[in-house]
Motif scaffolding. Structure first.
Motif, mmCIF file in Angstrom:
data_model
loop_
_atom_site.group_PDB
_atom_site.id
_atom_site.type_symbol
_atom_site.label_atom_id
_atom_site.label_comp_id
_atom_site.label_asym_id
_atom_site.label_seq_id
_atom_site.Cartn_x
_atom_site.Cartn_y
_atom_site.Cartn_z
ATOM 1 N N LYS A 439 2.081 11.516 -2.605
ATOM 2 C CA LYS A 439 2.273 10.170 -2.063
ATOM 3 C C LYS A 439 1.034 9.319 -2.311
ATOM 4 N N ASP A 440 1.261 8.092 -2.709
ATOM 5 C CA ASP A 440 0.179 7.164 -3.011
ATOM 6 C C ASP A 440 -0.504 6.732 -1.713
ATOM 7 N N PRO A 441 -1.840 6.889 -1.604
ATOM 8 C CA PRO A 441 -2.532 6.417 -0.402
ATOM 9 C C PRO A 441 -2.273 4.943 -0.103
ATOM 10 N N ALA A 442 -1.998 4.148 -1.145
ATOM 11 C CA ALA A 442 -1.709 2.724 -0.914
ATOM 12 C C ALA A 442 -0.439 2.563 -0.096
ATOM 13 N N THR A 443 0.547 3.399 -0.352
ATOM 14 C CA THR A 443 1.791 3.355 0.425
ATOM 15 C C THR A 443 1.534 3.782 1.865
#
Length: 779
Positions: A439-443
């Motif tokens: 999972k993208d940390p930005a998400t």
């Protein structure tokens, strides 16, 4: 037990679209929702699920959704928690096949369905926990603002967790830098929020004395039971961290330890696991510890039949590790549930390899500390290490994603080590990566900021959190991000005054101001030290004593003419606000933090960022020298300490701007801690590495060089792979070892310096050898 049932959570929302045209039908409005809770869901989870949704939406919108007990044809929005194939006569649209996430343990699915009856948002959970995780995703995704509850039409999302165990330690004890000031209600809300972001376990540290913290609002023996009740309320596992008596061989210690645990087990309504660290603390040999654990498991089973015993091998030497795994191989005990990997355990991959498959392997990552810890801040400027210390607000989404992906595959999940509220962002990062390591940390941060700060500020606040991590990347004076980060957070501070009471908001703003203040101080104090050395260069003409007097006057401007006091005042203001809002103890004297290392960042905000304390002490020594010549010689040495001359090189081993150092601080315990953090040694002496490596490519093959090393203890130095013989070998701090460099080793003008690690396993890390400074001096 709820987890033995096949329980399906359905969130069905029948909604009127905001716009009627097909082209504009993009947003669902469920501000007039009615929540339907299926009677099949048993208490307390039935009540908890509805309460969460009603309360969390009302906090953010001012709208209080109602709960119905039957299907209403006029219902525009309905949240349905149900099991079976239908609810109030309405068919539940399950997907076929067993591979769907909503059919996996703890998994869920949310999707929008349009029909003649209206628009429906279904949230289908595989089991009782899936109910809460589905609600969490809905709350993190919906755009909630005053009077509005919006979600994109056509929304669909499903997931199940990759890691079975996803938890965090919340020790109600004095050494935590905030939790010891909390009420039961604060813990309840915080555990709820952690569950909504995917956590399923919480670990307490019981057996605290009533008078052990000046901040306790609740008797710790009462709180340790209340935390058990909260876990039961949210369907989460309740763990406890309970070291064995330090020496089980002492008369009465063994039985006393068992009786103490027994009383606690009897009082807890819910207890799923007991973790007994093998070390840190604990000095017991596994031959003594294992029988204790076996007897402990028998008592535990009396009160909590499904609970398990866990142990770590922290601090075990090779003999202890071999003994433990030999025991497992021979006896295969069923009373042991698993092994916990923590700091100072055997290497994580090796431990997993040696552990028989029947046992689980739990990770115990330290996400709360920055130095003297498991995971150091990578490439951290020394000025931050000296001031922010071990427990500042430390959001590091990118770093922890890399570390999670590196280490977690060797485990079945984690309960992180935490000691306060300052690592709140890191907890959410770990919880969400436990669901999906890719999972993208930005998400993750977009959902974090939307949930805690609001949809209108979420995107920019998420950028601000990433910016705070960027502040810590490399030399402060070469990092333009620090000024930009402060400007961003200042804009947010002014634009969203309604968030001023939010403790998460407060600590992020405090960090932005603190970083900028340290940047300004560092630039100023470095310039003062450089000017002081220019004065010392005149000592031959003005005299040693006069040179020292004038140099000190220049250095003392850090106190008499301090810079950027407006930034410091903002930091102090947020320190007070955090104490009032969440009990954060950012000072030992003012807020009664348990110790200087425990988040007391205000106590070090003006710690010298140049060598003025060391210089003051050196000057005191020099004044007592008998001759002027001796004084001048020592002042010249001090002035040229970091400037050994043309064609020579100097590196402060642990400085972020060291030119030739290619290694990282070994395991981030490389910070000399003495006098409660107010050491007067040279700054370069206060950070170190055990076995650094350095590369040079600009040496003159026709010249002779001397390698000088400062540090402590041994320095087994190699030059281009060859062990060198020293001609000087002093082992104390700020003493020197010197190694002539054979010219034939640098025929190509290149040099690689490395250090063999001495056999010091028997020593605590604080007594082990280390390197602080390295010179390559052209003769």
């Amino acid at each position: 037990m709820e987890n033995k049932l096949t329980i399906w959570l359905l969130c069905m929302i029948s909604a009127t679209l905001l716009s009627c045209s097909a082209e504009d039908q993009k947003t669902l409005d469920f501000s007039e929702a009615i929540i339907l809770i299926s009677p099949q869901i048993t208490s307390p989870l039935k009540e908890t699920a509805g309460t969460i949704l009603v309360e969390e939406i009302e906090k953010r919108t001012g709208t209080s959704l109602k709960v119905n007990r039957e299907w209403d044809s006029n219902t525009r929005i309905a949240l349905v928690l149900a099991s079976g194939t239908s609810l109030f006569g309405k068919a539940i649209p399950f997907r076929k096949g067993s591979g769907a996430p909503e059919r996996q343990k703890e998994g869920y699915r949310i999707f929008h369905e349009s029909s003649e009856a209206g628009n429906t948002l279904w949230v289908i959970g595989a089991d009782a926990r899936g109910i809460f995780y589905g609600i969490g995703k809905l709350l993190r995704t919906a755009r909630l603002s005053k009077g509005k509850i919006n979600l994109d039409a056509g929304f669909e999302f499903s997931e199940s967790p990759q890691y079975a165990l996803r938890g965090h330690q919340f020790g109600y004890r004095n050494t935590a830098n905030s939790w010891d000031a909390w009420t039961v209600g604060q813990f309840d809300q915080h555990f709820r929020e952690q569950v909504l972001f995917g956590a399923n376990a919480f670990e307490n540290i019981p057996f605290q004395k009533v008078n052990s913290s000046p901040h306790f609002k609740v008797d710790p023996q009462v709180m340790e039971v209340e935390l058990s009740k909260i876990c039961e309320k949210y369907g989460a596992d309740y763990w406890v961290w309970t070291p064995a008596p330090r020496d089980l061989s002492e008369p009465g210690a063994y039985q006393e330890g068992l009786e103490k645990q027994k009383d606690f087990y009897a009082r807890c309504p819910r207890l799923n696991a007991v973790f007994v660290p093998g070390g840190d603390p604990g000095e017991n040999h596994p031959s003594d510890l294992i029988p204790y654990l076996e007897d402990l498991s028998k008592i535990l089973k009396e009160y909590h039949p499904e609970a398990g015993i866990w142990v770590s091998l922290q601090g075990f030497n090779k003999e202890k590790v071999s003994y433990f795994f030999d025991y497992l191989e021979k006896h295969s005990p069923d009373w042991l549930k698993g092994v916990v990997y923590g700091p100072s355990s055997p290497p994580i991959a090796l431990e997993r390899e040696l552990l028989p498959e029947k046992y689980m392997h739990r990770f115990y990552p330290d996400i709360t500390h920055t130095v003297r810890c498991h995971y150091p801040v990578e490439n951290w400027d020394q000025a931050f290490a000296l001031t922010l210390g071990r427990e500042p607000c430390n959001p590091q989404p990118e770093m922890y994603k890399r570390l999670f992906q590196r280490d977690s595959p060797h485990t079945d999940g984690f309960i992180t080590y935490s000691d306060g509220t300052h690592d709140d962002v890191n907890k959410v990062i770990w919880s969400q990566l436990g669901w999906d390591p890719g999972k993208d940390p930005a998400t993750i941060l977009a959902e974090y900021t939307r949930f805690f700060f609001g949809a209108e500020v979420g995107e920019e606040a998420a950028r601000g959190i990433f910016a705070l991590e960027e502040n810590w990347d490399g030399p402060i004076l070469e990092n333009p991000a620090i000024e930009k980060t402060l400007a961003l957070w200042k804009r947010l501070e002014v634009a969203y005054p309604q968030l001023s009471g939010n403790w998460r908001w407060q600590q992020l703003l405090m960090r932005a101001y603190y970083d900028a203040y340290i940047r300004d101080r560092l630039a100023f104090e470095k310039s003062l030290e450089a000017e002081a050395y220019e004065i010392l260069a005149q000592a031959d003409s003005i005299g040693a004593d006069q040179a020292m007097f004038e140099a000190l006057q220049q250095l003392q401007k850090a106190d008499t003419e301090p810079v950027s006091q407006d930034l410091k005042e903002k930091v102090l203001t947020y320190g007070e606000m955090l104490f009032q809002s969440v009990g954060a103890q950012t000072s030992v004297e003012k807020y009664r933090a348990s110790g200087a290392e425990r988040g007391a960042i205000l106590d070090f905000i003006d710690y010298p960022l140049n060598n003025r304390w060391w210089l003051e002490d050196e000057f005191d020594k020099i004044r007592n020298f008998e001759s002027e010549a001796e004084k001048l010689a020592r002042l010249d040495f001090i002035r040229t300490y970091e400037y050994p001359g043309e064609g020579s090189f100097y590196d402060n081993i642990s400085s972020a701007d060291a030119r030739h150092v290619t290694s990282k601080t070994d395991d981030a315990i490389g910070f000399l801690w003495e006098n409660n953090g107010t050491s007067r040694k040279r700054l370069s002496t206060q950070l170190f590495q055990f076995t650094p490596t350095l590369d040079y490519d600009e040496l003159d093959p026709e010249s002779d060089y001397l390698i000088r090393v400062s540090g402590f203890g041994e320095a087994l130095l190699r030059a281009n792979g060859q062990r060198l013989t020293p001609t000087r070998y002093e082992k104390g701090y700020e003493e020197f070892k010197e190694f002539p460099l054979p010219r034939e080793l640098i025929s190509e003008g290149k040099l690689k310096i490395s250090f063999d690690k001495p056999d010091e396993e028997h020593l605590n890390w604080r007594q082990q050898s280390r390197v602080t400074d390295v010179w390559v001096i052209k003769q």
